[in-house]
Every structure is written in C-alpha cells, then in structure tokens.
Design a protein around this motif. Structure first.
Motif, PDB file in Angstrom:
ATOM      1  N   GLY A 210       0.912  -1.153   0.077  1.00 11.89           N
ATOM      2  CA  GLY A 210       0.065   0.041   0.126  1.00 11.89           C
ATOM      3  C   GLY A 210       0.762   1.310   0.107  1.00 11.89           C
ATOM      4  N   ARG A 211       0.392   2.425   0.558  1.00 12.81           N
ATOM      5  CA  ARG A 211       0.958   3.506   0.516  1.00 12.81           C
ATOM      6  C   ARG A 211       2.174   3.377   1.296  1.00 12.81           C
ATOM      7  NH1 ARG A 211      -1.217   8.013  -1.902  1.00 12.81           N
ATOM      8  NH2 ARG A 211      -3.448   7.999  -2.362  1.00 12.81           N
ATOM      9  N   GLY A 212       2.154   2.476   2.239  1.00 13.99           N
ATOM     10  CA  GLY A 212       3.193   2.730   3.333  1.00 13.99           C
ATOM     11  C   GLY A 212       4.496   1.909   2.739  1.00 13.99           C
ATOM     12  N   VAL A 213       4.534   1.480   1.306  1.00 16.70           N
ATOM     13  CA  VAL A 213       5.642   1.046   0.485  1.00 16.70           C
ATOM     14  C   VAL A 213       6.510   2.099   0.193  1.00 16.70           C
ATOM     15  CG1 VAL A 213       6.424  -0.254  -1.423  1.00 16.70           C
ATOM     16  CG2 VAL A 213       4.514  -1.211  -0.168  1.00 16.70           C
ATOM     17  N   LYS A 214       5.649   3.488   0.003  1.00 18.48           N
ATOM     18  CA  LYS A 214       6.671   4.665  -0.090  1.00 18.48           C
ATOM     19  C   LYS A 214       6.968   4.981  -1.521  1.00 18.48           C
ATOM     20  CE  LYS A 214       7.775   5.017   4.717  1.00 18.48           C
ATOM     21  NZ  LYS A 214       8.921   5.161   5.939  1.00 18.48           N
ATOM     22  N   SER A 215       7.393   4.094  -2.356  1.00 10.00           N
ATOM     23  CA  SER A 215       8.172   4.128  -3.463  1.00 10.00           C
ATOM     24  C   SER A 215       8.032   3.003  -4.405  1.00 10.00           C
ATOM     25  CB  SER A 215       9.352   4.840  -3.437  1.00 10.00           C
ATOM     26  OG  SER A 215      10.222   3.569  -3.009  1.00 10.00           O
ATOM     27  N   GLU A 216       8.393   3.208  -5.540  1.00  9.51           N
ATOM     28  CA  GLU A 216       8.521   2.285  -6.620  1.00  9.51           C
ATOM     29  C   GLU A 216       9.632   1.228  -6.186  1.00  9.51           C
ATOM     30  OE1 GLU A 216       9.415   1.222 -11.375  1.00  9.51           O
ATOM     31  OE2 GLU A 216       8.836   3.067 -10.745  1.00  9.51           O
ATOM     32  N   GLU A 217      10.511   1.821  -5.820  1.00  8.62           N
ATOM     33  CA  GLU A 217      11.690   0.828  -5.161  1.00  8.62           C
ATOM     34  C   GLU A 217      11.134   0.012  -3.843  1.00  8.62           C
ATOM     35  OE1 GLU A 217      11.948   4.150  -5.868  1.00  8.62           O
ATOM     36  OE2 GLU A 217      13.002   3.743  -7.822  1.00  8.62           O
ATOM     37  N   GLY A 218      10.217   0.678  -3.255  1.00 12.45           N
ATOM     38  CA  GLY A 218       9.594  -0.014  -1.912  1.00 12.45           C
ATOM     39  C   GLY A 218       9.061  -1.308  -2.173  1.00 12.45           C
ATOM     40  N   PHE A 219       8.611  -1.629  -3.393  1.00 12.92           N
ATOM     41  CA  PHE A 219       8.041  -2.778  -3.603  1.00 12.92           C
ATOM     42  C   PHE A 219       9.059  -3.956  -4.030  1.00 12.92           C
ATOM     43  CE2 PHE A 219       4.125  -0.719  -4.303  1.00 12.92           C
ATOM     44  CZ  PHE A 219       3.216  -1.688  -4.233  1.00 12.92           C
ATOM     45  N   GLU A 220      10.199  -3.729  -4.208  1.00 13.63           N
ATOM     46  CA  GLU A 220      11.428  -4.457  -4.213  1.00 13.63           C
ATOM     47  C   GLU A 220      11.543  -5.814  -3.361  1.00 13.63           C
ATOM     48  OE1 GLU A 220      15.222  -2.588  -5.109  1.00 13.63           O
ATOM     49  OE2 GLU A 220      14.286  -1.677  -7.133  1.00 13.63           O
ATOM     50  N   PRO A 221      11.483  -5.439  -2.197  1.00 12.22           N
ATOM     51  CA  PRO A 221      11.388  -6.362  -1.000  1.00 12.22           C
ATOM     52  C   PRO A 221      10.059  -7.242  -1.050  1.00 12.22           C
ATOM     53  CG  PRO A 221      11.931  -4.281   0.150  1.00 12.22           C
ATOM     54  CD  PRO A 221      11.466  -3.957  -1.328  1.00 12.22           C
ATOM     55  N   LEU A 222       9.008  -6.948  -1.601  1.00 14.49           N
ATOM     56  CA  LEU A 222       7.973  -7.428  -1.721  1.00 14.49           C
ATOM     57  C   LEU A 222       7.930  -8.673  -2.727  1.00 14.49           C
ATOM     58  CD1 LEU A 222       6.987  -5.179  -0.054  1.00 14.49           C
ATOM     59  CD2 LEU A 222       4.575  -5.374  -1.248  1.00 14.49           C
ATOM     60  N   HIS A 223       8.336  -8.091  -3.833  1.00  9.99           N
ATOM     61  CA  HIS A 223       9.083  -9.136  -5.107  1.00  9.99           C
ATOM     62  C   HIS A 223       9.783 -10.330  -4.480  1.00  9.99           C
ATOM     63  CE1 HIS A 223       6.754  -7.213  -8.474  1.00  9.99           C
ATOM     64  NE2 HIS A 223       7.264  -6.018  -7.900  1.00  9.99           N
ATOM     65  N   GLU A 224      10.750  -9.852  -3.825  1.00  8.44           N
ATOM     66  CA  GLU A 224      11.590 -10.918  -3.491  1.00  8.44           C
ATOM     67  C   GLU A 224      10.889 -12.041  -2.427  1.00  8.44           C
ATOM     68  OE1 GLU A 224      16.006 -11.441  -1.127  1.00  8.44           O
ATOM     69  OE2 GLU A 224      15.202  -9.396  -1.325  1.00  8.44           O
ATOM     70  N   LEU A 225      10.000 -11.448  -1.632  1.00  5.73           N
ATOM     71  CA  LEU A 225       9.294 -12.423  -0.741  1.00  5.73           C
ATOM     72  C   LEU A 225       8.184 -13.078  -1.656  1.00  5.73           C
ATOM     73  CD1 LEU A 225       8.466 -13.505   1.803  1.00  5.73           C
ATOM     74  CD2 LEU A 225       7.010 -11.497   2.375  1.00  5.73           C
ATOM     75  N   ALA A 226       7.768 -12.463  -2.713  1.00  4.04           N
ATOM     76  CA  ALA A 226       6.928 -13.387  -3.471  1.00  4.04           C
ATOM     77  C   ALA A 226       7.424 -14.657  -4.069  1.00  4.04           C
ATOM     78  CB  ALA A 226       6.083 -12.419  -4.520  1.00  4.04           C
ATOM     79  N   ASP A 227       8.992 -13.991  -4.656  1.00  7.78           N
ATOM     80  CA  ASP A 227       9.667 -15.183  -5.474  1.00  7.78           C
ATOM     81  C   ASP A 227      10.024 -16.304  -4.545  1.00  7.78           C
ATOM     82  OD1 ASP A 227       9.539 -13.634  -7.790  1.00  7.78           O
ATOM     83  OD2 ASP A 227      11.730 -12.583  -7.233  1.00  7.78           O
ATOM     84  N   VAL A 228      10.162 -16.236  -3.296  1.00  2.46           N
ATOM     85  CA  VAL A 228      10.197 -17.296  -2.147  1.00  2.46           C
ATOM     86  C   VAL A 228       9.228 -17.998  -2.126  1.00  2.46           C
ATOM     87  CG1 VAL A 228      11.272 -17.767  -0.028  1.00  2.46           C
ATOM     88  CG2 VAL A 228      12.373 -15.948  -1.275  1.00  2.46           C
ATOM     89  N   LEU A 229       8.119 -17.473  -2.093  1.00  2.00           N
ATOM     90  CA  LEU A 229       7.036 -18.116  -1.897  1.00  2.00           C
ATOM     91  C   LEU A 229       6.067 -18.664  -3.031  1.00  2.00           C
ATOM     92  CD1 LEU A 229       5.666 -15.803   1.068  1.00  2.00           C
ATOM     93  CD2 LEU A 229       6.317 -18.266   1.316  1.00  2.00           C
ATOM     94  N   GLY A 230       6.527 -18.362  -4.105  1.00  2.00           N
ATOM     95  CA  GLY A 230       6.095 -18.829  -5.382  1.00  2.00           C
ATOM     96  C   GLY A 230       4.719 -18.058  -5.545  1.00  2.00           C
ATOM     97  N   GLY A 231       4.661 -16.810  -5.026  1.00  2.00           N
ATOM     98  CA  GLY A 231       3.451 -15.788  -5.233  1.00  2.00           C
ATOM     99  C   GLY A 231       3.541 -14.731  -6.164  1.00  2.00           C
TER     100      GLY A 231
END
Length: 325
Positions: A210-231
């Motif tokens: 959400g807005r708490g991600v703060k920036s486009e770069e802020g989504f990078e940790p989410l992508h990394e977690l999604a990759d680990v979980l296959g999501g």
C-alpha cells in the motif's frame, strides 16, 4: 436429471489458465453425471484439448479462426454463440476473470437467460443446484437457484478446486467452423505489460503493498518475498495512484478480486474498497506500523512494525527453511 454443460477454456500465452480447470469441477456438480463439453477458441488451440480432458472434460470443441488470435468481445461472442447453438446445453460455466466478466453478460443477453456471477461455491440442494456469491463488497453472501432456462454462472478463481488430473482419460475432440465477421474492434498492435511470476488473479500467495511502501523501489522487498513463496505481488489503489506500481496490480473494488490461500498486506491501511477485493482470502497477514489500522480487523495474523524491517526478516527465514528442506 443429467445435463450437458459447456465450459470455456481460457488461454494465456499458449497455456491453459488454472481457472479453466476450476470451471470443469464446478460444471460436474451442475451436470449431475451428464456431459461436460469444453470450448477452446483461438487461432491454434487443438493441442490444448487433451489437457482439458485430463482435468475432467468429456469432450472438447475447438473453434479456430484468424479473427480469434486475440480476444475481442465481438469475435468471441460470435464463436461461442455458434457452439452453443450447435450443442444446445443445459448449462454454461465460465471463469469470473476479466474475459469471463465481459463475455458472459453478452452471451446471457443473446440467450435471453439469467446469469449468476462471481460464484464462490456450488452445492446440490435436493433437485436444485445452489450457487453462493458475495454481495455488499463481501460483507454478506447470497444463495441463488436457477429454476428455469439455461444455468449460466461465472466462477471466482481459487474457490472451487480443480479435479485431480488423470492423464489416462480420453475424450473426443472435434472442430467447429465458424464465420467471424463485422468486427467492430480490430487489434492492430498488442503491447504486453510483462511481469515475471504468477498471474495475480490465480495466485495462491499474494504479497500486496500500500502507500506504506512509499515508492516504486519499496516494492522490491515484496517481489523478493513473492519469489520465495512462489506468489504474486499486488497493490492497493493508494499505491497505484501514487505511481508506485502499475494499475494492473490493483486489488480492490475497482481492481481485481482475489482469494488466495495466503494474503500478506504490507503497509495497507485497510480501506473498505481494498477489503472488497481480498477479504475472502483464506489466511490474511497484516504488516503495519499503525496498531489501529483497519486491516488488522480482518487479518488472521497481525504484525505491528515497519514493513522494511519485517519483510526482509521473513524472506531471510523462509529462504533458510527452503535450504534446510
């Protein structure tokens, strides 16, 4: 009484979407030991027919035409209408995807029959088939029964489990010649917003920012977690409006409605519009610095903390677990 039920196979990048197999499972309840006939429409789709049979279809009708190379509502409406006229089914089941949400109402209008959309479960009630669907942005559910005419429903992905794949099943595959003409829409160029990973609408695991991600770069940790979980990675409208990500990732009342097995909401406050798109997820984990955030009211598990501290730790621990397996 047994019925003939048609299901529509959806194709993405040359492969069948998982939602196609879910419609077969849903159709089994409606058919009552009747015949399940799958429709495959496109330019070259015959090679996918056997997979529909392996997942429970009794027969497959392919409709191949140059004007079906890419989806258009006009082209697909003409093609599917011809199949319906040839087969004369008692039931129709589509997936409640972007394609199904547009195509099903058009066909229902042409057939002059009712349509139950966004179905989350189907069960037998005596001689009737009862459909359950969410209303009021998921705050309540209604149960419906069709007592007359063709049974027509769209099924929300990830709610009805596909039948177990059986590669020994066999079935007839036929083709139907159709005339696709007078198209009001012509696709001159197709530009795909390519993203690696799992399709959001069918993902079993979604990491949403959400807005708490703060920036486009802020989504990078989410992508990394999604990759680990296959999501897959999703977003609230606030994050999309702020330009942190593409609107294709938007989840909510005006975006995609998803029902994954696991939904991790990161920096999402929990506005009612967002909850309408994800509140039926099987397990919801909320990560937010604000302990009073509304998202915690629907979460099964809550973590009060900075997502930029929590997400890397989760990713690190999950990676360690995978290494240890």
């Amino acid at each position: 009484m047994s019925k003939k039920v048609l299901v529509l196979g959806e194709i993405n990048e040359g492969s069948l979407r998982n939602a196609s197999f879910e419609t077969i499972a849903a159709a089994k309840t409606i058919a009552e030991n009747g015949e399940i006939v799958a429709i495959l429409a496109g330019k070259a789709v015959r090679s996918l027919a056997q997979e529909m049979i392996h997942y429970g279809a009794d027969r497959v009708v392919t409709v191949e035409h140059e004007n079906l190379s890419h989806y258009t509502s006009d082209g697909y409406t003409q093609a599917i209408t011809d199949v319906i006229e040839a087969e004369q089914p008692e039931g129709l089941v589509f997936a409640h995807t972007a394609l199904g949400k547009e195509l099903a109402p058009r066909l229902a209008s042409k057939l002059e029959t009712g349509l139950i959309s966004d179905v989350t479960s189907i069960e037998k009630q005596g001689d009737d088939v009862q459909f359950t669907r969410p209303i009021y942005s998921g705050k309540a559910f209604e149960k419906k029964v069709i007592t007359d005419g063709v049974i027509f429903a769209t099924i929300r992905p990830n709610n009805i489990a596909p039948l177990e794949k059986d590669e020994t099943r066999t079935g007839e595959v036929t083709s139907l010649d159709v005339e696709i003409k007078d198209l009001r829409t012509k696709i001159k160029e197709l530009i795909r917003n390519t993203t690696d990973g799992v399709d959001l609408s069918e993902a079993k695991v979604i990491i949403a920012g959400g807005r708490g991600v703060k920036s486009e770069e802020g989504f990078e940790p989410l992508h990394e977690l999604a990759d680990v979980l296959g999501g897959a990675v999703g977003a609230s409208r606030g994050a999309c409006d702020a330009g942190y990500c593409d609107y294709a990732l938007q989840i909510g009342q005006t975006g995609k409605v998803v029902t994954p097995d696991l939904y991790i909401a990161c920096g999402i406050s929990g506005a009612i519009q967002h909850l309408a798109g994800m509140s039926n997820s099987k397990t919801i984990v909320a990560i937010n610095k604000d302990p009073e955030a509304n998202i915690f009211n629907v979460a099964d598990y809550g973590i009060v903390g900075d997502l930029f501290d929590v997400i890397p730790l989760l990713t690190q621990e999950l990676k360690a677990l995978k290494v240890g397996v």
